[in-house]
Design a protein around this motif. Structure first.
Motif, mmCIF file in Angstrom:
data_model
loop_
_atom_site.group_PDB
_atom_site.id
_atom_site.type_symbol
_atom_site.label_atom_id
_atom_site.label_comp_id
_atom_site.label_asym_id
_atom_site.label_seq_id
_atom_site.Cartn_x
_atom_site.Cartn_y
_atom_site.Cartn_z
ATOM 1 N N TRP A 179 30.862 44.865 39.856
ATOM 2 C CA TRP A 179 31.435 45.054 41.200
ATOM 3 C C TRP A 179 31.990 43.746 41.724
ATOM 4 O O TRP A 179 33.101 43.706 42.256
ATOM 5 N N ARG A 181 32.988 41.123 40.078
ATOM 6 C CA ARG A 181 34.143 40.735 39.277
ATOM 7 C C ARG A 181 35.393 41.486 39.741
ATOM 8 O O ARG A 181 36.477 40.895 39.912
ATOM 9 N N GLN A 182 35.252 42.785 39.958
ATOM 10 C CA GLN A 182 36.386 43.600 40.400
ATOM 11 C C GLN A 182 36.799 43.242 41.826
ATOM 12 O O GLN A 182 38.001 43.156 42.132
ATOM 13 N N LYS A 185 38.967 40.147 42.031
ATOM 14 C CA LYS A 185 40.361 40.388 41.631
ATOM 15 C C LYS A 185 41.125 41.178 42.695
ATOM 16 O O LYS A 185 42.240 40.807 43.086
ATOM 17 N N GLU A 186 40.512 42.265 43.192
ATOM 18 C CA GLU A 186 41.220 43.170 44.086
ATOM 19 C C GLU A 186 41.263 42.677 45.523
ATOM 20 O O GLU A 186 42.240 42.929 46.240
ATOM 21 N N THR A 191 40.406 35.492 39.543
ATOM 22 C CA THR A 191 39.538 35.839 38.425
ATOM 23 C C THR A 191 38.220 35.103 38.598
ATOM 24 O O THR A 191 38.206 33.876 38.757
#
Length: 217
Positions: A179, A181-182, A185-186, A191
């Motif tokens: 979660w 990590r995503q 990015k979003e 990163t």
């Protein structure tokens, strides 16, 4: 360079002691602020509370865990040059959801409902499982609950305009690494930097955290 270090929801400012000493040894100034107040404050109140503790300009502001909710407001109040999210909740800037809305997607199921400040054995299991024996004692001594209602219910505002770095511990047993990590990015367009650690890498891997903060990691 100045670093303002913001403790998480289950630890006191002492949790940052090892990182602060390493930053100072490298020629930087590090201040571990205390969010605890006699009464709960709104997000802006906590930001001002941090502002009252810091006398410098344009620091790097680093937040751990649930105080990611407060990080954008604190950074704005201090005129931060950049933000660092360490195993931290990243708000839903576009959707406006609060931490409570996202808790079941973000938190590991076995962590929900645990109060590690009241249960040292649970703290060792979920927070400090990657600490060596020498580190575990000060880690347990740093336990202190900080959970004002605003952390769970504050709706996300606009995304911060200054650069962000996200550090994701791959062995976190409380917040889901996938979660985080995503979300990096979003929600922040970056990163994540991954580190082989549990939820409190500032305790178990202070030299690695210091290296990332100073650009040498």
């Amino acid at each position: 360079m100045d670093f303002v270090l913001v403790h998480g929801t289950t630890q006191s400012p002492a949790s940052w002691d090892r990182v602060a000493k390493l930053l100072a040894a490298a020629g930087h100034r590090a201040l571990a602020v205390d969010l605890l107040t006699p009464e709960d404050l709104p997000v802006e109140g906590y930001a001002q509370h941090v502002r009252d503790q810091y006398d410098g300009e344009r620091p790097v502001v680093v937040a751990h865990s649930g105080t990611g909710v407060l990080l954008p407001a604190i950074a704005e109040a201090l005129g931060a040059r950049s933000l660092v999210w360490v195993a931290a909740y990243i708000p839903d800037f576009a959707g406006g959801r609060c931490l409570r809305d996202e808790a079941r997607a973000l938190l590991e199921p076995d962590w929900i409902g645990v109060d590690p400040a009241a249960e040292p054995a649970k703290a060792s299991e979920f927070l400090f499982h990657d600490c060596d024996p020498e580190t575990e004692r000060p880690a347990l001594d740093s336990l202190r609950l900080f959970s004002p209602e605003v952390l769970a219910t504050h709706p996300a505002g606009p995304a911060p305009e200054v650069p962000s770095t996200v550090i994701v511990p791959t062995r976190d047993r409380t917040l889901r690494p996938g979660w985080m990590r995503q979300a990096a990015k979003e929600r922040l367009g970056v990163t994540a930097i991954e580190i082989d650690a549990g939820h409190c890498p500032h305790m178990s891997r202070p030299a690695e955290i210091c290296g990332i903060l100073t650009g040498r990691g």
